[in-house]
Design a protein around this motif. Sequence first.
Motif, PDB file in Angstrom:
ATOM      1  N   PRO A  69       0.811  -1.224   0.000  1.00 15.22           N
ATOM      2  CA  PRO A  69       0.000   0.000   0.000  1.00 15.22           C
ATOM      3  C   PRO A  69       0.841   1.270   0.000  1.00 15.22           C
ATOM      4  O   PRO A  69       0.490   2.250  -0.661  1.00 15.22           O
ATOM      5  CB  PRO A  69      -0.815  -0.109   1.289  1.00 15.22           C
ATOM      6  N   ASN A  70       1.950   1.251   0.734  1.00 12.12           N
ATOM      7  CA  ASN A  70       2.835   2.417   0.720  1.00 12.12           C
ATOM      8  C   ASN A  70       3.290   2.756  -0.681  1.00 12.12           C
ATOM      9  O   ASN A  70       3.147   3.869  -1.161  1.00 12.12           O
ATOM     10  CB  ASN A  70       4.093   2.113   1.552  1.00 12.12           C
ATOM     11  N   LEU A  73       0.595   4.057  -3.199  1.00 13.28           N
ATOM     12  CA  LEU A  73       0.278   5.480  -3.113  1.00 13.28           C
ATOM     13  C   LEU A  73       1.431   6.336  -3.619  1.00 13.28           C
ATOM     14  O   LEU A  73       1.224   7.359  -4.271  1.00 13.28           O
ATOM     15  CB  LEU A  73      -0.054   5.858  -1.669  1.00 13.28           C
ATOM     16  N   GLN A 151      -2.863  15.596   5.342  1.00 13.19           N
ATOM     17  CA  GLN A 151      -2.252  14.261   5.352  1.00 13.19           C
ATOM     18  C   GLN A 151      -0.866  14.236   4.718  1.00 13.19           C
ATOM     19  O   GLN A 151      -0.050  13.410   5.086  1.00 13.19           O
ATOM     20  CB  GLN A 151      -3.162  13.213   4.693  1.00 13.19           C
ATOM     21  N   GLY A 156       1.512   8.569   8.695  1.00 15.79           N
ATOM     22  CA  GLY A 156       0.335   7.824   8.238  1.00 15.79           C
ATOM     23  C   GLY A 156       0.186   7.928   6.732  1.00 15.79           C
ATOM     24  O   GLY A 156      -0.536   7.164   6.116  1.00 15.79           O
ATOM     25  N   THR A 157       0.877   8.903   6.137  1.00 17.24           N
ATOM     26  CA  THR A 157       0.942   9.003   4.686  1.00 17.24           C
ATOM     27  C   THR A 157       2.377   8.696   4.293  1.00 17.24           C
ATOM     28  O   THR A 157       3.296   9.218   4.911  1.00 17.24           O
ATOM     29  CB  THR A 157       0.568  10.423   4.238  1.00 17.24           C
ATOM     30  N   PRO A 158       2.570   7.848   3.289  1.00  9.97           N
ATOM     31  CA  PRO A 158       3.941   7.525   2.899  1.00  9.97           C
ATOM     32  C   PRO A 158       4.720   8.783   2.524  1.00  9.97           C
ATOM     33  O   PRO A 158       4.167   9.698   1.920  1.00  9.97           O
ATOM     34  CB  PRO A 158       3.768   6.625   1.678  1.00  9.97           C
ATOM     35  N   TYR A 470      -7.491   3.657  -4.390  1.00  7.59           N
ATOM     36  CA  TYR A 470      -7.669   2.525  -3.485  1.00  7.59           C
ATOM     37  C   TYR A 470      -6.652   1.460  -3.867  1.00  7.59           C
ATOM     38  O   TYR A 470      -6.612   1.027  -5.014  1.00  7.59           O
ATOM     39  CB  TYR A 470      -9.093   1.953  -3.630  1.00  7.59           C
ATOM     40  N   TYR A 471      -5.881   1.045  -2.886  1.00 13.81           N
ATOM     41  CA  TYR A 471      -4.896   0.001  -3.138  1.00 13.81           C
ATOM     42  C   TYR A 471      -5.586  -1.311  -3.487  1.00 13.81           C
ATOM     43  O   TYR A 471      -5.158  -2.040  -4.381  1.00 13.81           O
ATOM     44  CB  TYR A 471      -4.017  -0.155  -1.899  1.00 13.81           C
ATOM     45  N   ALA A 472      -6.659  -1.617  -2.767  1.00  9.27           N
ATOM     46  CA  ALA A 472      -7.440  -2.813  -3.073  1.00  9.27           C
ATOM     47  C   ALA A 472      -8.871  -2.506  -2.673  1.00  9.27           C
ATOM     48  O   ALA A 472      -9.110  -1.701  -1.785  1.00  9.27           O
ATOM     49  CB  ALA A 472      -6.918  -4.008  -2.294  1.00  9.27           C
TER      50      ALA A 472
ATOM     51  N   CYS B 229      -6.687   9.525   2.444  1.00  8.12           N
ATOM     52  CA  CYS B 229      -6.465   9.903   3.834  1.00  8.12           C
ATOM     53  C   CYS B 229      -5.308   9.130   4.419  1.00  8.12           C
ATOM     54  O   CYS B 229      -5.251   8.880   5.613  1.00  8.12           O
ATOM     55  CB  CYS B 229      -7.733   9.707   4.656  1.00  8.12           C
ATOM     56  N   GLY B 230      -4.380   8.728   3.591  1.00  5.17           N
ATOM     57  CA  GLY B 230      -3.180   8.066   4.102  1.00  5.17           C
ATOM     58  C   GLY B 230      -3.126   6.606   3.709  1.00  5.17           C
ATOM     59  O   GLY B 230      -3.911   6.113   2.899  1.00  5.17           O
ATOM     60  N   LEU B 231      -2.174   5.954   4.334  1.00 10.45           N
ATOM     61  CA  LEU B 231      -1.821   4.590   3.972  1.00 10.45           C
ATOM     62  C   LEU B 231      -3.010   3.638   3.868  1.00 10.45           C
ATOM     63  O   LEU B 231      -3.176   2.922   2.896  1.00 10.45           O
ATOM     64  CB  LEU B 231      -0.833   4.083   5.021  1.00 10.45           C
ATOM     65  N   HIS B 233      -6.155   4.234   3.634  1.00  7.98           N
ATOM     66  CA  HIS B 233      -7.351   4.857   3.044  1.00  7.98           C
ATOM     67  C   HIS B 233      -8.329   3.806   2.517  1.00  7.98           C
ATOM     68  O   HIS B 233      -9.530   3.879   2.754  1.00  7.98           O
ATOM     69  CB  HIS B 233      -6.870   5.762   1.912  1.00  7.98           C
ATOM     70  N   TYR B 234      -7.790   2.815   1.842  1.00  8.99           N
ATOM     71  CA  TYR B 234      -8.651   1.833   1.175  1.00  8.99           C
ATOM     72  C   TYR B 234      -9.361   0.913   2.147  1.00  8.99           C
ATOM     73  O   TYR B 234     -10.249   0.163   1.739  1.00  8.99           O
ATOM     74  CB  TYR B 234      -7.853   1.035   0.146  1.00  8.99           C
ATOM     75  N   ALA B 374       4.077  -0.972   6.860  1.00 10.80           N
ATOM     76  CA  ALA B 374       2.632  -0.877   6.661  1.00 10.80           C
ATOM     77  C   ALA B 374       1.875  -0.935   7.988  1.00 10.80           C
ATOM     78  O   ALA B 374       0.695  -0.632   8.046  1.00 10.80           O
ATOM     79  CB  ALA B 374       2.166  -1.997   5.743  1.00 10.80           C
TER      80      ALA B 374
END
Lengths: 591, 449, 225
Positions: A69-70, A73, A151, A156-158, A470-472, B229-231, B233-234, B374
Amino acid sequence: MTHIAIADQEPELHHPRTFIGKYIWSQDHKVIAIQYACTAIFVGLVALMLSVVMRLQLGFPDQFDFINPNMYLQFVTMHGMIMVIYLLTALLLGGFGNYLIPLMVGTRDMVFPYLNMLSFWFYFLSVLVLLASFFVPGGPTGAGWTLYPPQSILEGTPGSGMGIVMMLASLAIFIIAFTMGGLNYVSTILQARTRGMTLMRMPLTIWGIFTATILGLFAFPALLVSAIMMLFDSILGTSFFMPAIVSLGEATDYEGGSPILFQHLFWFFGHPEVYIVALPAFGMVSDVLSVHARKNIFGYRMMVWAIVIIGGLSFVVWAHHMYVSGMNPYFGFFFATTTLIIAVPTAIKVYNWVLTLWQGNIHLTVPMLFAIGFIFTFTHGGLSGLFLGNVVIDLPLSDTFFVVAHFHMVMGVSPIMVLFAAIYHWFPLVTGKQLNTRLGMIHFWGTFIGTYAIYLPMHYIGFLGVPRRYYALGDTSFIPDSAHALNANITIAVIIVALFQLIFIFNLFWTIKREPKSRINPWDAASLEWHTPDVPPHHGNWGRELPTVHRWAYDYSVPGVVKDFIPQHVPDSEVVYEPGYDRFTSGREST
Amino acid sequence: MYIAIVIVGLVAITLILHFASPWWLTPLASNWSLIDTTIEISFWITGFVFIAVNLFLAWTVWRYRHNKDRRSHYEPENKKLEIWLTALTSIGVIAMLTPGLIVWAKVVHVPDNAMEVEAIGQQWQWTFRFPGEDGVLGAANARFVSNANRFGLDPSDPDGADDILIEHHRLHLPVDQPVKLVLRSNDVLHNFAVPQFRVKMDLVPGTQTYQWFTPTREGTFDVLCEELCGLAHYTMKGQVQVETEPAFETWLETYPTFADVQSTNAVNLASGETRYQSCAGCHGADGQGNDALNAPNLTHLDSRYMARQLQHYRNGIRGTERADSPGQTMATIAQSTDVESEADLLAYIESLDPVDVGGTLSGDVSNGQRLYGACIACHGAQGDGKVLLSAPALAGQSDLYLKRQLEHFSMGWRGKHPEDQFGTQMRLMTRTIHSPERLRDLLAYIATL
Amino acid sequence: MRGFSALTEKPWLAMPQGPMQFDPEGGTPSAQIALRFLLMVISIAFILIFVTFLTRSQYPDFQALAGEPWLPFNQSPRLWATTAVLVAASAAMHWAWRSVKTQRPDGVMLGISVGGFLALVFIMAQWTTWNYLVNLGYGVSENPANAYFFLFTGLHALHLFGGVLAVVRVFIRIGRGCSISQVAVAVKACTTYWHYLLALWLLLFFLLTRTPETYAIIAAACGLG
């Protein structure tokens, strides 16, 4: 700022002698253009690779262990930022702008060649800083290309530490580079045109680049300001955009700022940016269509006005990116109206492109195919924009894949179709060789059909309500399995299209190495850039004397004239008419 | 030449896809049919232009293809034609914009009889608040957020005392009742979107936003966060369950008010200690757990987490998989525990001194550290968990227990129940582990924390 | 306007005036055009910050730097002093430009040297002001008003510093033997730039030392209240 215009100088004043002077610290607009183009295409390929990795995850969730996920994004963010700023803006204005402006308006170089060189090296530095952010602790920023605070600078955000700082620094350097280049383009077009080159005799390419440059000069400060203010927030702990918040369970020291303020600043830049990319593309495609249809561009004046009007309107539509951002909802009325108004001049441009082909004599060369492909993709992308611009329709569709499909269609695929058209079209001027047609055809068909196979279904995924970034997807109650299958197909199409681009890269090398010299001015174009004494043009472009312009750039198939085009610098007295043709009754001689 | 055929073909494919595809707007569940109508109108107009322009383009390319005996027609401009086209385009634009603006006016004006509900977003979960008896939502600010006041309500505002706090990701709403959903975020930007309702709006920290709609169809719908909204989010998902008025009332009554939450009952540690003796058999006298009995270390866990797990065991949310024998055992035990004195028990366990259970698995620690990237956001860089984010501590926990749980998540033995919001998120997150080797690397790293 | 009528020209028609209608010779030098655009670009950047500043000034946590006796810029002799320096710098540059017109090389050298030097003095003075604020406890992150003060004055000083670099370049060119007419355009550009930055500073000075009431009035007038 302290240079004297090149036109006033001795033509051979700055002739570089060493290799480094000629190709590295070059002040020749053509070399700088090629430097810009190569750098831009290189980062563009990096961004293309990032998109393939992203699509692998979207199409085949959790099948590949090299993406998490990192990274997802981060790749989304870097793909977007690189494509919009470092590829499209740099290639269209830094690359084509630099190459074509002096040749098309008939001057020896940009008015400030030294500044022009600095512009490229600042751009190069910004690319290095951008790419370096991949290797800092935490990696590049993953806040999305819009970099919305809070963010983007919070845990919490890469990449919320070093990554975002490098991103903002790179943008600031890019903006300095763009400003140096932009001042040059504008001054050159306004001040250094050759004799007889009135504003309305300039090719539409120049009009597109000129207007886009002015948009850039006036819009990039908004990005610069927001980048600086966000750096303050991130490094110095100020609260320009940061309200009192909790971050991952910890209270922060921020107090009272407004995230929406950033969004206004960002989109005040961001929307004109769309046209910074689109307008040069509009201009170049007009010229390509006209040359290869052997017909003047239809409604030239209307085309110029449309470019100028679109450029002006682009500053009053920015908040249509923010309908669901929580801004005052009453703004929706104003911005929906201005946004839909901009559809009118844009539609006129589409009509005029088609009408340029109408009753023409269409040579389906590779550049022409890309140009026709552009009309199709741009029509599609423009029309889907009418959905998103209409504020209520944006409610269900914003932040879904419909938006992704729309902006890729309108400012991804379409400008890139034009870029390819332009590269195939002007390659014989730049290198003296024509790109291999067979490879070019394969490249065109793969790109044109392939990109439509990517983005047409993507609109429907958006209608379903599948969110972007969306990652997934996980389990949802509303997305049928068939949509997942569709997503997988889109990914396959992406991979195919990406592979077809390798053919293009191969073609570049193949042509330079193997193809024979082509004839000078192989497309029989009338505009000035094809009529330099040497092809490719030498330093200083024009031999002893600057050309004098006697007509517009679109004198194709003029009735009664023997050849089907009259170059811009040919005076009326040298035009050869068919025997017995009375040019004074043909209407062209009256005002 | 082919280009003309291909363009006609692409137009045909586009039309076929549009009319024959199963992918379209999800069936409407709110009053916003007008938005769908506006989309329809836009479709017909833009569809007409799309077909007309492209078919004309294709015909032109075919009809005026190169012919060396023919010359292009010379026509610099045609004012009449251009004016006509401009006028027609303007009419089309007006025909799309007018209904759009009319509907937007309705979107902007919230009806007077709308019920006010607040949705609160934080990384990465949804909670909700009802105004309670007085019908007024009390003041709130992120500054007030703490473990004891997770909603960040202003304790000095009397309006807030009777507010009903829904600390659950599912919001129930009565059917056919207009709702004004007030949106508030305590950390970053979020977006409250229910595809079936059509409307969406961002949650902006530092200010309040809103949207309104009337649910018209009973059922359960997904709430998605649609602003990055960050890592994780999904994974930020919630639900809206639309039901009849009486069912809604019954549901609402089961949730506490802010005043209820604030008035904490004194706990009796001695009673807790007594109660703990029945747990000590497996979890050990010091709460350190026992790998041989598959019992995890309890000493690092917070009482909120343990309470939630006990409730999950009790209600058939966790430990339901037959093959999960430790889970089955715990579920049986949880059935028989006394809910009334549970707080005492958990307070006692929380008071135990933290014991670190050494790691038993070996793996590539540096790769594990990369994978742990993660997990950091919620479980913390030191693996000590974050109560406010409902993330339990990982450091000091038995790595065999962690391994088993991560495997259960990835197999869907744990976290598959729709009530288990955080389990669902863990299920999505564990998919990124991919292989037993990587899982071992990760656990080896956690053991070093 | 000439510009608009130029846009209605029908370029496909032969021109009875002949091809000489547009002649690039003479007119404004390119450097002037570029400078005008540059000043527009800088103005836009500052206007955008002004807009955010006015918006932000109406938020409850904003504490203006003037309006109460204990606030640092309620009385601002310090800023008046720096202003005087910048006025003098601008005057010196103007003197240099006058000397170009009257063909006095010494005057040009003197003018740009003093102008450039005073600009550096101004930047140093700003630096002491920042220290003064920090020592008083008005650090950059304490309050948005402070943050804006640092942002505005910092960007202004940065622009001035860029100007100093341009002046140094002119200086070097004269040192290498360039005649006055060769540097005329550059001196003119620097002079315009100095005047512009002085005007910008006066505006900043005015804006940053207002009371909350004044901000409320300005914000309301701009529709940002």
